[in-house]
Design a protein around this motif. Structure first.
Motif, PDB file in Angstrom:
ATOM      1  N   GLU A  52      57.364  32.054  36.766  1.00 56.45           N
ATOM      2  CA  GLU A  52      56.068  32.622  37.139  1.00 56.45           C
ATOM      3  C   GLU A  52      56.275  34.104  37.455  1.00 56.45           C
ATOM      4  OE1 GLU A  52      52.288  31.355  39.907  1.00 56.45           O
ATOM      5  OE2 GLU A  52      54.278  31.104  40.784  1.00 56.45           O
ATOM      6  N   SER A  53      55.458  34.972  36.853  1.00 56.28           N
ATOM      7  CA  SER A  53      55.616  36.404  37.093  1.00 56.28           C
ATOM      8  C   SER A  53      55.128  36.751  38.499  1.00 56.28           C
ATOM      9  CB  SER A  53      54.831  37.210  36.054  1.00 56.28           C
ATOM     10  OG  SER A  53      53.441  37.122  36.311  1.00 56.28           O
ATOM     11  N   TRP A  54      55.584  37.902  38.976  1.00 53.04           N
ATOM     12  CA  TRP A  54      55.131  38.367  40.291  1.00 53.04           C
ATOM     13  C   TRP A  54      53.607  38.475  40.327  1.00 53.04           C
ATOM     14  CZ3 TRP A  54      58.487  37.862  43.935  1.00 53.04           C
ATOM     15  CH2 TRP A  54      59.824  38.180  43.764  1.00 53.04           C
ATOM     16  N   SER A  55      53.009  39.067  39.291  1.00 48.36           N
ATOM     17  CA  SER A  55      51.550  39.267  39.307  1.00 48.36           C
ATOM     18  C   SER A  55      50.802  37.933  39.221  1.00 48.36           C
ATOM     19  CB  SER A  55      51.105  40.224  38.209  1.00 48.36           C
ATOM     20  OG  SER A  55      51.482  39.749  36.948  1.00 48.36           O
ATOM     21  N   GLU A  56      51.327  36.970  38.477  1.00 49.49           N
ATOM     22  CA  GLU A  56      50.712  35.637  38.439  1.00 49.49           C
ATOM     23  C   GLU A  56      50.765  34.994  39.826  1.00 49.49           C
ATOM     24  OE1 GLU A  56      51.594  33.894  33.973  1.00 49.49           O
ATOM     25  OE2 GLU A  56      53.264  33.993  35.396  1.00 49.49           O
ATOM     26  N   THR A  57      51.905  35.124  40.472  1.00 48.50           N
ATOM     27  CA  THR A  57      52.057  34.566  41.822  1.00 48.50           C
ATOM     28  C   THR A  57      51.069  35.219  42.776  1.00 48.50           C
ATOM     29  OG1 THR A  57      54.413  34.159  41.402  1.00 48.50           O
ATOM     30  CG2 THR A  57      53.686  34.111  43.704  1.00 48.50           C
ATOM     31  N   ALA A  58      50.958  36.551  42.714  1.00 50.03           N
ATOM     32  CA  ALA A  58      50.044  37.277  43.601  1.00 50.03           C
ATOM     33  C   ALA A  58      48.602  36.817  43.391  1.00 50.03           C
ATOM     34  CB  ALA A  58      50.163  38.781  43.374  1.00 50.03           C
ATOM     35  N   ALA A  59      48.149  36.768  42.147  1.00 48.98           N
ATOM     36  CA  ALA A  59      46.763  36.368  41.867  1.00 48.98           C
ATOM     37  C   ALA A  59      46.510  34.918  42.288  1.00 48.98           C
ATOM     38  CB  ALA A  59      46.460  36.559  40.384  1.00 48.98           C
ATOM     39  N   ARG A  60      47.459  34.040  42.031  1.00 43.71           N
ATOM     40  CA  ARG A  60      47.309  32.625  42.403  1.00 43.71           C
ATOM     41  C   ARG A  60      47.236  32.471  43.922  1.00 43.71           C
ATOM     42  NH1 ARG A  60      50.913  29.549  44.225  1.00 43.71           N
ATOM     43  NH2 ARG A  60      52.701  30.671  43.319  1.00 43.71           N
ATOM     44  N   GLU A  61      48.134  33.126  44.642  1.00 48.15           N
ATOM     45  CA  GLU A  61      48.143  33.013  46.102  1.00 48.15           C
ATOM     46  C   GLU A  61      46.859  33.571  46.723  1.00 48.15           C
ATOM     47  OE1 GLU A  61      50.016  31.445  48.254  1.00 48.15           O
ATOM     48  OE2 GLU A  61      51.499  30.734  46.815  1.00 48.15           O
ATOM     49  N   VAL A  62      46.371  34.690  46.198  1.00 47.13           N
ATOM     50  CA  VAL A  62      45.107  35.254  46.692  1.00 47.13           C
ATOM     51  C   VAL A  62      43.977  34.242  46.505  1.00 47.13           C
ATOM     52  CG1 VAL A  62      43.336  37.001  46.220  1.00 47.13           C
ATOM     53  CG2 VAL A  62      45.740  37.683  46.474  1.00 47.13           C
ATOM     54  N   ALA A  63      43.900  33.636  45.319  1.00 48.58           N
ATOM     55  CA  ALA A  63      42.843  32.656  45.053  1.00 48.58           C
ATOM     56  C   ALA A  63      42.979  31.433  45.962  1.00 48.58           C
ATOM     57  CB  ALA A  63      42.874  32.239  43.586  1.00 48.58           C
ATOM     58  N   GLU A  64      44.213  30.923  46.116  1.00 48.80           N
ATOM     59  CA  GLU A  64      44.425  29.731  46.933  1.00 48.80           C
ATOM     60  C   GLU A  64      44.105  29.968  48.404  1.00 48.80           C
ATOM     61  OE1 GLU A  64      48.135  27.906  44.267  1.00 48.80           O
ATOM     62  OE2 GLU A  64      48.491  28.465  46.354  1.00 48.80           O
ATOM     63  N   GLU A  65      44.449  31.125  48.931  1.00 47.50           N
ATOM     64  CA  GLU A  65      44.307  31.368  50.361  1.00 47.50           C
ATOM     65  C   GLU A  65      42.961  31.962  50.767  1.00 47.50           C
ATOM     66  OE1 GLU A  65      47.627  33.270  52.264  1.00 47.50           O
ATOM     67  OE2 GLU A  65      49.065  32.178  51.025  1.00 47.50           O
ATOM     68  N   THR A  66      42.304  32.700  49.858  1.00 49.25           N
ATOM     69  CA  THR A  66      41.067  33.406  50.228  1.00 49.25           C
ATOM     70  C   THR A  66      39.872  33.099  49.332  1.00 49.25           C
ATOM     71  OG1 THR A  66      41.457  35.341  48.829  1.00 49.25           O
ATOM     72  CG2 THR A  66      42.465  35.353  51.037  1.00 49.25           C
ATOM     73  N   GLY A  67      40.114  32.466  48.193  1.00 44.99           N
ATOM     74  CA  GLY A  67      39.035  32.237  47.236  1.00 44.99           C
ATOM     75  C   GLY A  67      38.675  33.466  46.421  1.00 44.99           C
ATOM     76  N   ILE A  68      39.387  34.564  46.602  1.00 44.17           N
ATOM     77  CA  ILE A  68      39.096  35.806  45.878  1.00 44.17           C
ATOM     78  C   ILE A  68      39.777  35.776  44.516  1.00 44.17           C
ATOM     79  CG2 ILE A  68      39.422  38.317  45.852  1.00 44.17           C
ATOM     80  CD1 ILE A  68      39.327  38.197  48.952  1.00 44.17           C
ATOM     81  N   GLY A 109      49.129  45.307  46.200  1.00 44.89           N
ATOM     82  CA  GLY A 109      47.860  45.646  46.812  1.00 44.89           C
ATOM     83  C   GLY A 109      46.751  45.058  45.965  1.00 44.89           C
ATOM     84  N   LEU A 110      45.675  44.648  46.579  1.00 43.68           N
ATOM     85  CA  LEU A 110      44.489  44.193  45.858  1.00 43.68           C
ATOM     86  C   LEU A 110      43.289  44.877  46.472  1.00 43.68           C
ATOM     87  CD1 LEU A 110      42.965  42.453  43.803  1.00 43.68           C
ATOM     88  CD2 LEU A 110      42.911  40.631  45.539  1.00 43.68           C
ATOM     89  N   GLN A 111      42.754  45.866  45.750  1.00 42.12           N
ATOM     90  CA  GLN A 111      41.538  46.532  46.214  1.00 42.12           C
ATOM     91  C   GLN A 111      40.345  45.709  45.770  1.00 42.12           C
ATOM     92  OE1 GLN A 111      41.379  50.785  45.880  1.00 42.12           O
ATOM     93  NE2 GLN A 111      39.160  50.777  45.677  1.00 42.12           N
ATOM     94  N   VAL A 112      39.437  45.449  46.713  1.00 42.52           N
ATOM     95  CA  VAL A 112      38.250  44.639  46.448  1.00 42.52           C
ATOM     96  C   VAL A 112      37.012  45.382  46.933  1.00 42.52           C
ATOM     97  CG1 VAL A 112      39.538  42.457  46.643  1.00 42.52           C
ATOM     98  CG2 VAL A 112      38.394  43.405  48.658  1.00 42.52           C
ATOM     99  N   PRO A 113      35.835  45.040  46.395  1.00 38.32           N
ATOM    100  CA  PRO A 113      34.602  45.629  46.918  1.00 38.32           C
ATOM    101  C   PRO A 113      34.416  45.253  48.394  1.00 38.32           C
ATOM    102  CG  PRO A 113      34.212  44.586  44.789  1.00 38.32           C
ATOM    103  CD  PRO A 113      35.591  44.194  45.219  1.00 38.32           C
ATOM    104  N   ALA A 114      33.752  46.120  49.138  1.00 39.19           N
ATOM    105  CA  ALA A 114      33.576  45.923  50.579  1.00 39.19           C
ATOM    106  C   ALA A 114      32.852  44.623  50.928  1.00 39.19           C
ATOM    107  CB  ALA A 114      32.836  47.115  51.177  1.00 39.19           C
ATOM    108  N   ASP A 115      32.021  44.121  50.059  1.00 39.77           N
ATOM    109  CA  ASP A 115      31.243  42.914  50.366  1.00 39.77           C
ATOM    110  C   ASP A 115      31.867  41.640  49.788  1.00 39.77           C
ATOM    111  OD1 ASP A 115      30.801  43.529  47.720  1.00 39.77           O
ATOM    112  OD2 ASP A 115      28.620  43.317  47.822  1.00 39.77           O
ATOM    113  N   THR A 116      33.136  41.658  49.466  1.00 38.41           N
ATOM    114  CA  THR A 116      33.804  40.502  48.862  1.00 38.41           C
ATOM    115  C   THR A 116      33.825  39.327  49.844  1.00 38.41           C
ATOM    116  OG1 THR A 116      35.189  41.904  47.485  1.00 38.41           O
ATOM    117  CG2 THR A 116      35.976  39.668  47.871  1.00 38.41           C
ATOM    118  N   PRO A 117      33.277  38.173  49.439  1.00 42.96           N
ATOM    119  CA  PRO A 117      33.300  37.008  50.336  1.00 42.96           C
ATOM    120  C   PRO A 117      34.705  36.406  50.411  1.00 42.96           C
ATOM    121  CG  PRO A 117      32.231  36.445  48.266  1.00 42.96           C
ATOM    122  CD  PRO A 117      32.538  37.922  48.210  1.00 42.96           C
ATOM    123  N   VAL A 118      35.008  35.794  51.538  1.00 44.46           N
ATOM    124  CA  VAL A 118      36.297  35.154  51.772  1.00 44.46           C
ATOM    125  C   VAL A 118      36.058  33.679  52.062  1.00 44.46           C
ATOM    126  CG1 VAL A 118      38.338  35.094  53.267  1.00 44.46           C
ATOM    127  CG2 VAL A 118      37.273  37.293  52.688  1.00 44.46           C
TER     128      VAL A 118
END
Length: 158
Positions: A52-68, A109-118
């Motif tokens: 699993e690539s670093w970026s795949e891991t990062a995107a997967r973990e963000v989705a699993e933990e925050t729904g983003i 780093g993951l920059q998101v819009p200010a109104d991003t739901p969690v």
């Protein structure tokens, strides 16, 4: 094609600093206490399989933990090219293969819009907070999280 997850945790993980353009940082409070206190952190997590690539891991973990969704419009995932190596806390040692005492953590780093739901994963976190980057660094119990947050202004693109 995704490989079968490893029997033990792989000692390679990501640290993802989720932030807005105004440098507000998302912190998560873990369900488990550390040394009897609340444990505030950024998104972290290990690779599920060795390839699993670093970026795949990062995107997967963000989705699993925050729904983003790191690939959603207005979101920008960036590999900061920084790595931390640290000793695994004794209370989490049982998750790793015998004799594994250190973990390598890649910083994103993951920059998101200010109104991003969690939407928190309740098995991992009980609360979240958006804090100014200085406040966020001060609240983190993990020194690698705090240090990465302090690097944030150097990595934010206009």
């Amino acid at each position: 094609m995704q490989a079968t997850p490893a029997a033990h945790k792989i000692p390679e993980s990501v640290l993802v600093i989720i932030h807005t353009a105004r440098l507000d940082v998302l912190l998560l409070r873990r369900t488990a206490l550390h040394e009897g206190q609340d444990f505030w952190q950024c998104v972290t997590g290990s690779k599920d399989w060795q390839e699993e690539s670093w970026s795949e891991t990062a995107a997967r973990e963000v989705a699993e933990e925050t729904g983003i969704d790191a690939a959603a419009p207005g979101c920008r995932l960036s590999d900061w090219g920084l790595e931390n190596t640290y000793v695994i806390y004794p209370e989490w040692q049982h998750r790793y293969a015998p004799g594994v005492w250190h973990n390598t953590e890649r910083v994103f780093g993951l920059q998101v819009p200010a109104d991003t739901p969690v939407a928190l994963n309740p098995r991992e976190h009980t609360a979240y907070a958006w804090l100014n980057w200085h406040e966020a660094a001060d609240r983190c119990q993990s020194s690698s999280n705090a240090e990465a947050i302090l690097w944030l202004p150097r990595f934010v693109l206009p």
